[in-house]
Design a protein around this motif. Structure first.
Motif, short mmCIF file in Angstrom:
data_model
loop_
_atom_site.label_atom_id
_atom_site.label_comp_id
_atom_site.label_asym_id
_atom_site.label_seq_id
_atom_site.Cartn_x
_atom_site.Cartn_y
_atom_site.Cartn_z
N ALA A 51 31.62 83.18 64.47
CA ALA A 51 31.05 84.00 65.74
C ALA A 51 31.99 83.66 67.05
CB ALA A 51 29.65 83.57 66.17
N ASN A 52 31.90 84.40 67.92
CA ASN A 52 32.63 84.36 69.16
C ASN A 52 31.81 84.96 70.51
OD1 ASN A 52 33.16 87.31 69.24
ND2 ASN A 52 34.54 87.16 67.74
N ALA A 53 32.48 85.15 71.34
CA ALA A 53 31.54 85.55 72.78
C ALA A 53 31.03 86.77 72.64
CB ALA A 53 32.44 85.24 73.97
N GLN A 54 31.49 87.53 71.78
CA GLN A 54 30.89 89.04 71.34
C GLN A 54 29.76 88.99 70.37
OE1 GLN A 54 34.81 88.48 71.80
NE2 GLN A 54 33.70 88.79 73.94
N SER A 55 29.77 87.84 69.77
CA SER A 55 28.85 87.80 68.57
C SER A 55 27.50 87.87 68.94
CB SER A 55 29.21 86.81 67.65
OG SER A 55 30.30 86.99 67.13
N LYS A 56 26.49 88.17 68.07
CA LYS A 56 24.98 87.87 68.14
C LYS A 56 24.61 86.92 66.97
CE LYS A 56 24.00 92.30 70.35
NZ LYS A 56 23.06 93.52 70.30
N ILE A 57 23.63 86.25 67.23
CA ILE A 57 23.06 84.89 66.42
C ILE A 57 21.73 85.39 66.34
CG2 ILE A 57 23.11 82.84 65.55
CD1 ILE A 57 25.72 82.38 66.92
N LEU A 58 21.28 85.53 65.14
CA LEU A 58 19.70 85.74 64.79
C LEU A 58 18.76 84.44 64.53
CD1 LEU A 58 17.20 87.59 64.72
CD2 LEU A 58 17.79 88.53 62.40
N ILE A 59 17.83 84.18 64.96
CA ILE A 59 17.12 83.10 64.82
C ILE A 59 15.65 83.19 64.92
CG2 ILE A 59 19.03 81.33 65.51
CD1 ILE A 59 17.39 80.63 67.94
N ASN A 60 14.80 82.26 64.45
CA ASN A 60 13.23 82.40 64.53
C ASN A 60 12.88 82.09 66.04
OD1 ASN A 60 11.03 83.06 63.13
ND2 ASN A 60 10.20 80.98 63.51
N SER A 61 11.69 82.51 66.51
CA SER A 61 11.62 82.27 67.84
C SER A 61 11.21 80.75 68.18
CB SER A 61 10.31 82.99 68.18
OG SER A 61 9.18 82.49 67.19
N ILE A 62 11.00 80.26 67.16
CA ILE A 62 10.38 78.62 67.16
C ILE A 62 11.27 77.92 66.06
CG2 ILE A 62 8.80 76.51 67.30
CD1 ILE A 62 6.72 78.51 68.41
N THR A 63 12.36 77.17 66.38
CA THR A 63 13.18 76.77 65.33
C THR A 63 13.94 75.56 65.77
OG1 THR A 63 14.42 77.59 63.48
CG2 THR A 63 15.11 78.22 65.51
N PHE A 64 14.79 75.08 65.09
CA PHE A 64 15.77 73.94 65.37
C PHE A 64 16.76 74.10 66.49
CE2 PHE A 64 19.53 71.13 63.82
CZ PHE A 64 19.11 69.96 64.74
N ALA A 65 16.62 73.66 67.45
CA ALA A 65 17.21 73.74 68.93
C ALA A 65 18.69 73.92 68.81
CB ALA A 65 16.85 72.76 70.01
N MET A 66 19.31 73.20 67.86
CA MET A 66 20.93 73.25 67.90
C MET A 66 21.61 74.59 67.59
SD MET A 66 21.69 70.44 69.20
CE MET A 66 23.35 70.67 68.93
N TYR A 67 20.66 75.53 66.55
CA TYR A 67 21.38 76.75 66.50
C TYR A 67 21.50 77.46 67.79
CZ TYR A 67 18.53 75.89 62.25
OH TYR A 67 17.95 75.42 61.25
#
Length: 365
Positions: free
Chosen positions: A104-120
């Motif tokens: 990834a880079n500054a133009q990327s999107k990263i999809l995570i769950n609403s409540i999950t491990f904070a380090m993502y």
């Protein structure tokens, strides 16, 4: 002094309060402090590990074996994968960092769950990437797919079972979801607690060899910090196709895992009896928490891990509860920062759990 602007709104990860600080801040005798906040193995690590680490202390002046041959060979045998499909990190956190920087880079999107491990989210913000969250508390694979179609993220994180809630998705649903994802999207399956899931319900267990064989865009993460009782050694691993592992290796610093940590993890992997004992005791004691919650009239989230999430009622406050317990030497995790009026409690030894119930029951009555 000016720093990278991506740091302006970045919140540091807050680790569980260490026993030493509780002793210092509240004047409590160390033997009266119980830490049930960081999901460590309350039974420690295998005695064989302790012996092995003691035997190689004399090697501390030498750099570690950077090939990590012994540990890779053990993981290769355990999971039936090629050694070239494995990368070792200083905790699985480091492998997460490698993956985000690689894909990834500054133009990327990263999809995570609403409540999950904070380090993502924290690592995503390191590079200025946009984080997309689901609305559902639990991993809803239909919602994940809708957001995938809408945002076309570079990376998708699936924490199964999920930290800090403990819930887990059926393995079949996860695989069906991954099968619909474009091969250019990296899907990271974080299996930090998978050993516990496999014990409780094999239908929810995701095995790295099956994932790697079926999907070229999946990175599986595992750790020695939980079931193996090596949180202080900081050893994690990633398993994926050779192409993914080769990319991650370009970001790995030399000697990133210590000699003692490599030896401890290698020996821990061999002592399956200790791990099985720890996991069996975990779920035996978890039943007591379910009974306690029912008695107190509060809800729990069905857990496939070594912790339980206790969801408080509207007239109760998780911050207040966690603080009162802390001042009595009981360290638990307040989940208010995740938007939950709840506390996360590591399943301890019978004596530690007795102490939790003794202190908490009057506060919830």
């Amino acid at each position: 002094m000016k720093f990278n602007p991506v740091l302006d709104n970045l919140v540091s990860y807050e680790a569980g309060k260490p026993i030493e600080l509780v002793v210092r801040d509240f004047g409590i005798d160390p033997k009266d402090v119980v830490k049930l906040a960081s999901n460590e193995n309350p039974y420690g690590c295998s005695p064989k590990v302790q012996q092995a680490v003691g035997d190689i202390v004399s090697k501390m002046a030498l750099y570690p074996d950077d090939s990590m041959y012994k540990l890779k060979a053990g993981l290769s045998k355990r999971f039936n994968v090629d050694e070239k499909e494995i990368i070792i990190g200083a905790g699985s956190d480091q492998v997460i960092e490698f993956a985000i920087h690689a894909k990834a880079n500054a133009q990327s999107k990263i999809l995570i769950n609403s409540i999950t491990f904070a380090m993502y989210e924290i690592y995503a913000h390191h590079i200025g990437a946009e984080v997309i969250r689901t609305k559902s508390r639990e991993h809803d694979m239909d919602e994940f797919y809708e957001l995938y179609l809408e945002h076309k993220p570079s990376i998708i994180f699936l924490c199964v079972p999920n930290n800090p809630t403990g819930e887990s998705v059926d393995a079949k649903a996860v695989k069906e979801f991954i099968a619909k994802i474009d091969k250019e999207t990296l899907v990271i399956v974080d299996g930090a607690y998978m050993e516990y899931t496999h014990y409780k319900d094999p239908s929810k267990a995701l095995m790295p060899d099956e994932l790697v064989a079926s999907f070229e865009n999946v990175l599986y993460l595992g750790t020695f910090s939980k079931a193996y009782g090596l949180g202080g050694m900081r050893v994690g691993y990633g398993i994926a196709s050779r192409d993914i592992i080769m990319a991650l290796y370009k970001l790995r610093p030399p000697f990133n895992v210590t000699t003692l940590s490599l030896e401890a993890a290698s020996v821990a992997l061999e002592d399956e009896a200790f791990v099985e004992f720890s996991i069996a005791k975990n779920f035996e004691e978890m039943g007591r928490y379910d009974a306690f919650a029912k008695k107190m009239g509060i809800q729990t989230i069905d857990s496939y891990t070594n912790f339980v999430t206790l969801c408080l009622n509207d007239d109760q406050d998780s911050t207040e509860l966690a603080d009162v317990l802390l001042r009595q030497g009981m360290i638990v995790r307040n989940l208010k920062g995740y938007g939950l009026n709840a506390i996360r409690v590591t399943i301890g030894t019978p004596a530690q759990n007795d102490r939790f119930f003794e202190l908490t029951e009057p506060l919830l009555s």
